[in-house]
Design an enzyme around this catalytic site. Structure first.
Site, PDB file in Angstrom:
ATOM      1  N   HIS A 201       4.587  -5.632   2.911  1.00  0.00           N
ATOM      2  CA  HIS A 201       5.400  -5.071   1.842  1.00  0.00           C
ATOM      3  C   HIS A 201       5.053  -5.737   0.508  1.00  0.00           C
ATOM      4  O   HIS A 201       4.171  -6.603   0.448  1.00  0.00           O
ATOM      5  CB  HIS A 201       6.868  -5.243   2.197  1.00  0.00           C
ATOM      6  CG  HIS A 201       7.194  -4.700   3.559  1.00  0.00           C
ATOM      7  ND1 HIS A 201       7.720  -3.446   3.758  1.00  0.00           N
ATOM      8  CD2 HIS A 201       7.034  -5.247   4.811  1.00  0.00           C
ATOM      9  CE1 HIS A 201       7.884  -3.237   5.058  1.00  0.00           C
ATOM     10  NE2 HIS A 201       7.481  -4.312   5.713  1.00  0.00           N
TER      11      HIS A 201
ATOM     12  N   ARG B 216      -0.273  -4.438   0.472  1.00  0.00           N
ATOM     13  CA  ARG B 216       1.018  -3.757   0.484  1.00  0.00           C
ATOM     14  C   ARG B 216       0.812  -2.333   0.983  1.00  0.00           C
ATOM     15  O   ARG B 216      -0.245  -1.731   0.801  1.00  0.00           O
ATOM     16  CB  ARG B 216       1.636  -3.715  -0.920  1.00  0.00           C
ATOM     17  CG  ARG B 216       3.052  -3.126  -0.900  1.00  0.00           C
ATOM     18  CD  ARG B 216       3.594  -2.752  -2.260  1.00  0.00           C
ATOM     19  NE  ARG B 216       4.909  -2.119  -2.103  1.00  0.00           N
ATOM     20  CZ  ARG B 216       5.579  -1.511  -3.079  1.00  0.00           C
ATOM     21  NH1 ARG B 216       5.054  -1.438  -4.297  1.00  0.00           N
ATOM     22  NH2 ARG B 216       6.751  -0.971  -2.850  1.00  0.00           N
ATOM     23  N   HIS B 217       1.839  -1.766   1.616  1.00  0.00           N
ATOM     24  CA  HIS B 217       1.742  -0.389   2.116  1.00  0.00           C
ATOM     25  C   HIS B 217       1.549   0.600   0.968  1.00  0.00           C
ATOM     26  O   HIS B 217       1.744   0.284  -0.218  1.00  0.00           O
ATOM     27  CB  HIS B 217       2.994  -0.027   2.915  1.00  0.00           C
ATOM     28  CG  HIS B 217       4.261  -0.105   2.115  1.00  0.00           C
ATOM     29  ND1 HIS B 217       4.617   0.830   1.176  1.00  0.00           N
ATOM     30  CD2 HIS B 217       5.262  -1.035   2.109  1.00  0.00           C
ATOM     31  CE1 HIS B 217       5.770   0.514   0.627  1.00  0.00           C
ATOM     32  NE2 HIS B 217       6.183  -0.635   1.171  1.00  0.00           N
TER      33      HIS B 217
END
Length: 616
Positions: free
Chosen positions: A544, A361-362
Site C-alpha cells: 500500500h 504500491r498497488h
C-alpha cells in the site's frame, strides 16, 4: 601498583571462571572459552556457579528409564522431567567460588571413594499423584545417601562452602507438571520401568552458569548474523538462555548466549526448545554399586535419549563433548568473525551481485476513482455485476456479500494496465525478481500478478500472501476486510504459493495499532525476509502507500515518521509508486537508490518523485 594488582586479580578471576565453566578440562579449552567470552559483561564479576550433586543410574534400569523418556515425550509431549536426564538429587543447589573449585572436586572424590564399596541396597518404590510420577528411595538407601552428603558437607565446610542435606524424601522423577489428561498414559508407561533391575549408580558433581536459573533453553539450529548492535550472532552448537517471563514479539525474543555470555535479541525461527542440562558442566563422577546388584553392563550413553527427543549433542558435557565445541569457540573470535563475514559477503556478492528489495504500491483502485456508489451502480439486487464505465473492471470475482468490496476493492482497468506497464519497464531495465510477497488485499494481488506478467515471471515467481504487508490497521478499527483466501485466489487463476506459511496470522492483527507499531511490524517483516533469503535473491513486495516507506525506512537506518507527517507523506505516494533498496557490496547496509523504471503520470495520477520519502 594498586592498578596493576587490580588488573592481575581480574585476570586471575577470569582464568578461574574459564576453568570452572569448562570442567577444568585443560588450559587450551579454557583459553578458547575465555576468548569467546571476551565481551561477556559477567566475565570480571566474582559470581560463583551453581553446583549440584546427583546420583545417576546405569545399566538395565537406565535403559528402562530412557525408554520411558522417549516414549512419554512422543505420546504425551514434553513435561518438566524432560529438562533433565534420570537422576536422584542428593542435596539442594549450592555455590562454590571459582578459586575453590579444584579443592572442592578433590574433596568430593575423597568422600565418595570412602563409601564406594560399602554394601547398602538402594531400593526404589513407585509413587504417583495428580501432578507427579516417580520413584522414592527406600528408607535404608536414603539413610545411607544422607550420611554421604553429611560427610561431604563437613569436608566442604573446611573451605567455606555451605552444603546441606536434601530436606525432601529422595526420589527419581519420571514426570511432573504434565497435563491431567496424560496421567493414565504416563502411569501405564511408568509401570514398565523395572525398579528391581540390575543397576549401578554414579555420584556426579555438575555446575551451571547462574544466569541459566529460571530460564528456558533454546538450541540454535542455524547461522544468523546480527544486523544491529542489540542482536545476537547465532551459531549451531550454541544455546540461548531465555528468561521464562520474557515475551516473544513478532517471532523475536531476548536471551543470553551460552557460547559468548552476550545478551540480545534473536529470531526464534533459528532455535528450538531443548533440555536445560544441555548447558551444564560435569566436573567429576565416581561409581557406587548398591548391594544385591551385580556388576552393571557398560555405561549407557545418556545423550541418546536427548538425541531422540531434542536432537541434542551436549547433554552431560563430558570432556569429549566439551572438546568438540572448540571449533564453535573459534567462530566467536571477533576479529576472525568480522573478516570472515566481510570475505563471505564479498565472495557472495561477487558471484550474485548485491541483493535488491523492490517495494511497489498497488494500482488505481475503483472506489477512490468512482466513489462507493460504484457498488450500487454495478451490482443489481441479485448481486450480478456489470460495469458502467470502460475504466471499471470487465468482471469481478463473485462474493456472497457484495459489500465486502467496500473494504477490499479491485483495481480499475487503468490500474491493471499501469501495473503491467510497470512490470514491462522493470523487465526492460534488467530487473530480476526471485521472491514476491504481497498484501492479501485484492488490489495488491491484482497489481503483483499484472506486474509479474509484464516482467514475464507470472508462472515462475509465485505470490506469497502475508497480512504483515497489509496497510496501517488504524484505518480499519471498526472492522477488518474479508479477504479471499490463498486457495480462493488460486481458483481464480492467480499464481499463489500455497505452501508459504505467513509470518503473521490474520487473528494477530491489532486494530488499535499505532503508527509506530505499524512501522515496526513492517520492518520486522522485511528483516525476516532478508534473513530467510540470506546472500541471494531479490525481493519484491507489493503493498500500500505506507508500505513504500514502512518497509524501507528503518532498513536504511532512518527513524519512523509519525502522526501528521505520516499522513502527509502517504498523500504524496501515487499508484504504482516503486522504491528500490540496494544492499552494500559488503552485505551490511541498505540504502535507497534511483528506481530502475520511470514513473507514469496522468491527470489523475501525479508524477511520483521517489525522494519524497527522504523529506520526512
Amino acid at each position: 601498583m594498586e592498578l596493576v594488582k587490580g588488573r592481575t586479580r581480574r585476570a586471575m578471576r577470569s582464568q578461574e571462571k574459564a576453568l570452572a565453566a569448562t570442567g577444568n578440562n585443560g588450559v587450551q579449552l579454557a583459553t578458547d572459552w575465555l576468548l569467546s567470552h571476551i565481551n561477556d559483561p559477567c566475565l570480571d564479576m566474582n559470581t560463583p556457579r551453581d553446583y549440584f550433586v546427583y546420583l545417576c543410574p546405569k545399566g538395565n534400569l537406565l535403559r528402562d528409564l530412557q525408554d520411558f523418556w522417549v516414549t512419554s515425550a512422543a505420546k504425551c509431549g514434553r513435561n518438566k522431567a524432560h529438562n533433565y536426564f534420570p537422576h536422584i538429587t542428593l542435596c539442594p543447589m549450592f555455590k562454590v567460588e571459582d578459586s575453590k573449585l579444584d579443592v572442592m572436586v578433590k574433596l568430593f572424590e575423597k568422600v565418595i571413594d570412602r563409601f564406594t564399596n560399602e554394601s547398602h541396597r538402594l531400593g526404589l518404590e513407585y509413587f504417583a499423584s495428580d501432578n507427579f510420577i516417580g520413584m522414592f528411595v527406600t528408607e535404608e538407601g536414603e539413610r545411607f545417601m544422607k550420611k554421604v552428603v553429611t560427610d561431604l558437607a563437613e569436608e566442604a565446610k573446611t573451605i567455606g562452602v555451605t552444603l546441606e542435606n536434601y530436606k525432601k524424601q529422595l526420589h527419581l522423577s519420571l514426570a511432573y507438571k504434565f497435563y491431567p489428561k496424560h496421567k493414565a498414559m504416563l502411569e501405564s508407561l511408568a509401570h514398565r520401568v523395572n525398579t528391581t533391575a540390575q543397576t549401578g549408580w554414579d555420584f556426579r558433581l555438575y555446575s551451571r552458569d547462574p544466569r541459566s536459573r529460571d530460564t528456558e533453553v533454546k538450541k540454535v539450529l542455524g547461522i544468523n548474523s546480527a544486523f544491529y548492535p542489540d542482536e545476537l550472532d547465532l551459531f549451531p552448537g550454541d544455546f540461548i538462555l531465555v528468561n521464562e517471563k520474557t515475551k516473544e514479539i513478532d517471532g523475536w525474543s531476548e536471551g543470553t548466549s551460552w557460547l559468548t555470555g552476550i545478551s540480545g535479541r534473536f529470531p526464534l525461527a533459528y532455535t528450538e526448545p531443548t533440555a536445560e542440562m544441555d548447558t551444564w558442566i560435569k566436573h567429576v563422577q565416581r561409581p557406587y554399586y548398591a548391594a544385591a546388584c551385580s556388576e552393571p553392563e557398560p555405561m549407557e550413553n545418556e545423550v541418546s535419549v536427548y538425541e531422540t527427543i531434542y536432537n541434542s549433542h551436549t547433554t552431560n558435557n563430558t570432556p569429549e563433548l566439551l572438546k568438540s565445541t572448540v571449533p564453535i569457540y573459534a567462530k566467536v573470535d571477533k576479529t576472525a568473525k568480522a573478516k570472515a563475514r566481510e570475505t563471505n559477503a564479498v565472495a557472495t556478492n561477487k558471484e550474485n551481485g548485491p541483493r535488491h528489495v523492490y517495494v511497489l504500491r498497488h494500482g488505481e483502485r475503483i472506489d477512490f476513482t468512482f466513489g462507493r456508489r460504484w457498488l450500487e451502480e454495478c451490482f443489481d439486487e441479485q448481486g450480478n455485476y456489470s460495469r458502467q464505465d470502460l475504466n471499471q473492471p470487465r468482471t469481478v470475482p463473485y462474493r456472497r456479500k457484495k459489500y465486502a468490496y467496500i473494504k477490499d476493492c479491485p483495481l480499475t482497468e487503468f490500474g491493471v494496465f499501469h501495473a503491467r506497464a510497470t512490470g514491462e519497464a522493470m523487465k526492460e531495465a534488467g530487473v530480476q525478481i526471485d521472491f514476491a510477497y504481497v498484501s492479501p488485499a485484492l488490489r495488491c494481488v491484482q497489481t503483483a500478478s499484472a506486474c509479474l506478467e509484464g516482467m514475464g515471471l507470472s508462472t515462475s515467481v509465485p505470490l506469497r500472501l502475508d497480512c504483515d504487508v497489509f496497510e496501517w490497521l488504524g484505518w480499519h478499527k471498526q472492522d477488518m476486510p474479508e479477504w479471499f483466501s490463498p486457495e480462493e485466489f488460486k481458483e481464480l487463476g492467480y499464481n499463489i504459493d500455497l505452501s508459504y506459511v505467513p509470518q503473521m496470522k490474520t487473528s494477530d492483527l491489532n486494530p488499535e495499532e499505532s503508527i509506530e507499531a505499524y512501522y515496526n511490524r513492517n520492518h520486522v517483516f522485511v528483516r525476516k525476509l532478508i534473513e530467510n533469503h540470506q546472500a541471494v535473491g531479490n525481493i519484491f513486495i507489493v503493498g500500500h502507500a505506507g508500505t513504500i516507506d514502512t518497509m524501507t525506512r528503518q532498513l536504511t537506518g532512518r527513524t519512523p515518521v509519525l502522526n501528521d507527517k505520516f499522513f502527509q507523506m502517504v498523500q504524496n505516494i501515487p499508484y504504482c509508486s516503486l522504491v528500490h533498496c540496494k544492499e552494500s557490496q559488503q552485505g551490511r547496509k541498505w540504502s535507497l537508490v534511483e528506481p530502475p523504471v520511470l514513473p507514469m503520470t496522468s491527470r489523475g495520477n501525479k508524477k511520483f518523485n521517489w525522494r519524497v520519502v527522504l523529506q520526512y
